[in-house]
Every structure is written in C-alpha cells, then in structure tokens.
Write a protein that holds these residues in place. Sequence first.
Motif: not given
Length: 350
Positions: A212-229
């Motif tokens: 999760f944190w790797d995606v947050a560092k690499v991606s410039k797009a909004p962070l999305v969890a399509t099916h999580s609680n």
Amino acid sequence: MTPIPVFDGHNDVLLRLLNDYAADPTKAFIEGTRDGHLDLPRARQGGFVGGFFAMFPPNPKKTDFTAPGAIGGNPPLPAPLTLEEGRASTLAMTRILLDLTRAENSPVALCRSRAEIDAAIAAGRIAALMHIEGAEAIDANLDMLEVLYAAGLRSIGPVWSRANIFGTGVPFHFPASPDVGPGLTEAGKDLVRACDRLGMVIDLSHLNEAGFWDVAKVSKAPLVATHSNVHAICASARNLTDKQLDAIAESNGMVGLNFATGFLRPDGAMRADTDIEIMVRHLDYLIEKLGENRVGFGSDFDGANIPAAIGTVAGLPVLIDALKAHGYDEALIGRLACGNWLDLIERVIG
C-alpha cells in the motif's frame, strides 16, 4: 418504487460464469441463474446499474474462504500461480465479458470512461468496467497489460491475497495487522507507473500494508480500495487502518464498502446472520475519515459470504433503506450508491 441506482466497486460474476456456465455464460447472465448473487434480472430488481467486473484467476486447489469461521481460522494462502495458469483463466473471463457486451443491443455495455458509463446508464444498460483482481496474467515486461488495456481493461489490483511477481498480498487472518511481508517488487513499481501512464485505477484492496505504501509513493493517482473495510471495527488483515484511510483521503481517493461478513463483524466470523447495522457503522466511520465524496459500495457479489438480509444484488434496497432509517439524506445516499464511484472514475480514467 424505482430502486436507487447503484454502481458497485467489485463483483466476481465472471468467475462464476466461467466455472458454472461455460457452455453459454451470456445466456446465463441475461436470463438469470438460481445460484450466486448477480445476474441481469436480479440486477434490474435491485437497482444495480453497473460496476467493476473483476477477473480473478482462481487457485488450482480451491480453498473456501466464504465458509463460516474460515477467516477466523486463519487459512493458509494458496501457492502462487504460474503465468500460464493466470493467463488462461483471465483471458477466458475477458472473452466472457467481451461476448456479453459485444452486441449493439446487449443489455450490458463495456465502458472505458465516465462518459461511456453515463451513456450506458442513460440507455438502461448495465455499465461494466473491466477489472483484474490479481495480475498473474501479466508478464514482467507488461506486454499483456497493453493488450488487455486495448481490450478495455481500466482497473487492476496488482495482487490478490497470494504473492506474485508484482508484490505480496495480505492474508485472510483475524485478528491481524495488514503489516505483513514485503511490499512491491521492482516489477510491481513498473506496473504502477504504467497504470498511471495509461490512466487506470490501481486497486489496493488485497495488497499488504508495505505494498500500500509503495503504491502511495510511486503513484500520482488517487489511492483506491474497491472493496475494503475499517480495521478499527473489524481487525481483519484485509481491512484498512486509520493511517491508510488518512492517506486515501489526502490523495482524493476512494473506498468501497465490502459486504463480506468476515470483514464487517467485530468477531471476524463469516456468518450470514450478520446485522445490516454493522455495515452502517463501517460507512459512518469511512465517511468520518474520508468525507462524503470518497466512499461507496464494493459488494464482492459472487465472491463473498454476505448478510442474508441482502442475499443477492436484488437485496440492495435493504441497505438503502437502512441508510435512510439511519438518517442519511437522499443526496448522500445517491453519492454512496453511485455518484462517488463515477466521479472517481472520471478523476483517474477520464
């Protein structure tokens, strides 16, 4: 009374059609089936107007993660798939979705943008956004990513809960932290960059916390969890911590409420007699952390044990009625049920 339209963040109907109705999956979906959660007749009944249609490469040896107590029992994760195993099932499900949406008069439309989704809904068609849950079909060179993008793929979860060449999934453990195992590989980071370049949703739902944190560092797009609680309510490793929710809010991202009972209940049990009130509690918490414009539904229809009070996609009005009784106004319910996902898709895909 016309049901409130619902655009949903996750379903696994394509895998059910592949497994159980391979002889004629289009007919099965359009005419309806007696099993499962989602088909056209029940979608019409429940107000389901579209969503993310997942392609999940199944494990060769089936583990029943929907059985009562399975999640609390901390089942071991399946072994990784080979490229050939992942590709065969993913392409078979791609074919099902393309066949289902190919005809001009089909009641289902394959959509590649917000505008196409809006047009499909306005025409009374089910708007299907093609999604991958577990990228085992994609090679490290990302050639297959480009092929699937050309076919209509617009959303991808780099991993399901098993590891692959892109990263490590989060196990189905309870109670447990999502902070388990290494994050994205270099190939995984390349995949994230390619998704940003193409304009694709990167689904964080099955990634462990390091990923999760790797995606947050690499991606410039909004962070999305399509099916999580919410991990603070249900301490499943599959759920999101407050720190993760804060990062999603800061990125102007999105979370879809998973209807799976083992990710809803404070005891982590997969029990169909789960009260709808716990779903409302999760939505209250998500709205408090993310705001009213970054929360939606991510049912996991055909991939989870969901509350019996809802039962199938036809039972979506039960949740809508519970939100009304809880005091949510019509505008907020409309955003949760449909509008927020469409806005997110416009922000990421166009």
